[in-house]
Write an enzyme that holds these catalytic residues in place. Sequence first.
Site, PDB file in Angstrom:
ATOM      1  N   LYS A   1      -5.981 -20.585   2.111  1.00  0.00           N
ATOM      2  CA  LYS A   1      -7.065 -21.766   1.924  1.00  0.00           C
ATOM      3  C   LYS A   1      -7.538 -21.886   0.846  1.00  0.00           C
ATOM      4  O   LYS A   1      -8.381 -23.126   0.091  1.00  0.00           O
ATOM      5  CB  LYS A   1      -8.149 -21.089   2.641  1.00  0.00           C
TER       6      LYS A   1
ATOM      7  N   TYR B   1       2.700  -3.573  17.784  1.00  0.00           N
ATOM      8  CA  TYR B   1       3.496  -4.236  16.837  1.00  0.00           C
ATOM      9  C   TYR B   1       3.937  -5.901  17.527  1.00  0.00           C
ATOM     10  O   TYR B   1       3.492  -6.793  17.268  1.00  0.00           O
ATOM     11  CB  TYR B   1       5.123  -3.651  16.317  1.00  0.00           C
TER      12      TYR B   1
ATOM     13  N   GLY C   1      -6.942 -16.810   4.346  1.00  0.00           N
ATOM     14  CA  GLY C   1      -8.433 -16.381   4.210  1.00  0.00           C
ATOM     15  C   GLY C   1      -8.011 -16.862   2.305  1.00  0.00           C
ATOM     16  O   GLY C   1      -8.350 -17.733   1.504  1.00  0.00           O
TER      17      GLY C   1
ATOM     18  N   ASN D   1       0.693  -0.973  -0.053  1.00  0.00           N
ATOM     19  CA  ASN D   1      -0.206  -0.101  -0.084  1.00  0.00           C
ATOM     20  C   ASN D   1       0.781   1.118   0.115  1.00  0.00           C
ATOM     21  O   ASN D   1       0.069   1.752   0.320  1.00  0.00           O
ATOM     22  CB  ASN D   1      -0.966  -0.180   1.399  1.00  0.00           C
TER      23      ASN D   1
ATOM     24  N   LYS E   1       2.008  -9.155  15.827  1.00  0.00           N
ATOM     25  CA  LYS E   1       2.312  -9.852  15.539  1.00  0.00           C
ATOM     26  C   LYS E   1       2.580 -11.347  16.365  1.00  0.00           C
ATOM     27  O   LYS E   1       2.248 -12.354  15.639  1.00  0.00           O
ATOM     28  CB  LYS E   1       4.070  -9.892  15.637  1.00  0.00           C
TER      29      LYS E   1
ATOM     30  N   THR F   1       4.724   2.896   4.170  1.00  0.00           N
ATOM     31  CA  THR F   1       6.263   2.950   4.306  1.00  0.00           C
ATOM     32  C   THR F   1       7.208   2.083   3.846  1.00  0.00           C
ATOM     33  O   THR F   1       8.303   2.120   3.480  1.00  0.00           O
ATOM     34  CB  THR F   1       6.087   2.029   5.690  1.00  0.00           C
ATOM     35  N   GLY F   2       6.626   1.441   2.522  1.00  0.00           N
ATOM     36  CA  GLY F   2       7.446   1.065   0.953  1.00  0.00           C
ATOM     37  C   GLY F   2       7.278   2.569   0.394  1.00  0.00           C
ATOM     38  O   GLY F   2       6.945   2.858   0.603  1.00  0.00           O
TER      39      GLY F   2
ATOM     40  N   SER G   1       4.334  -4.470   6.587  1.00  0.00           N
ATOM     41  CA  SER G   1       4.295  -3.445   8.452  1.00  0.00           C
ATOM     42  C   SER G   1       4.782  -3.262   8.295  1.00  0.00           C
ATOM     43  O   SER G   1       6.087  -3.480   8.011  1.00  0.00           O
ATOM     44  CB  SER G   1       3.931  -4.858   9.256  1.00  0.00           C
TER      45      SER G   1
END
Length: 328
Positions: free
Chosen positions: A106, A146, A103, A33, A150, A36-37, A76
């Site tokens: 699966k 955090y 999900g 998104n 986790k 932070t990237g 994250s």
Amino acid sequence: MKRILITGAAGFLGSHLCDRFIDEGYHVLAMDNLITGDLKNIEHLFGKENFEFYHHDVTKFVHVPGKLDYILHFASPASPIDYLKIPIQTLKVGSLGTHNLLGLAKEKKARILIASTSEVYGDPLVHPQTEDYYGNVNTIGPRGVYDEAKRFQESITMAYHTFHGLETRIVRIFNTYGPRMRLNDGRVIPAFIGQALRGEDLTVFGEGSQTRSFCYVDDQIEGIYRLLLSDYTQPVNIGNPHEITILEFAEEIIKLTGTTQKIVFKDLPKDDPLQRQPDITKAKEILDWEPKVSREEGMKITYNYFKTLTKEELRYSEHKDFTKYIQK
Ligand code: UDP
């Protein structure tokens, strides 16, 4: 061709994982998104036939077309400054985001590896940390958002494994460094190198007697790669056991960079773990893995990377403004 979804793909570890799986001949579906990237980390992959990018927030329903063999959940925020700025996003990506990806795994009958952390051990009372240590975490401290996300992430992953029979893997990542770390995320390595390159004093928190053990990114990626392809479903520590105090580390950086600046001492942040060192017996036995890159070698490569940044990029002053993303 095997197809793998990597979340947090524009981040530090995510981008290195994209490189590795492209090199191994996988079709990589990268998702981020971009809070932070940074797309700069994966720009070189755009245009490759076996790479595609999805700008998506995994805390919302996740869908990708076609079959999937593997999912790596690496989305994250991952630094104490980020947790303070976007605490709710941090909680959501570890909990709701993980639920969505489980999900998806699966639905697609894919194997999923989730990125956990040495932070599940909190400020550890056992040293070095073995995987069977339950941890010492302050749920309501600044790192709680955090650490608890986790810890929940590990629980829900194991529940999907035992209840749904999903193929799951859990890696507990210890401090890792290398090219593409975000310069201004507050972490100690970009902080010290940035300070040296800007001609500022190095800020050691507390007396600098707290310890960390730093793993070079290529070693970390190799460990994760081996774990994904193994049949081991319990958590595995991946990190470099070579421990050092933060004060000694600041001195190493002064030597490495040749800076004439000095060390200044600042307050120790709340709940800053006093010591941290992975016990990697399991990784050695199960994955036949151990780190290969010395700190001296790894830090040289990392320093050379930071030296390629422009003056503008090196400017510390303001951290990226995340406030617009904060949801109440
Ligand atoms: N640290 C420091 N000066 C800085 C940034 C960090 O002395 O400018 C210390 C910090 O207090 C911690 C250690 O370095 O003890 C590692 O911090 P980092 O945020 O990199 O990782 P973490 O605490 O999550 O292991």
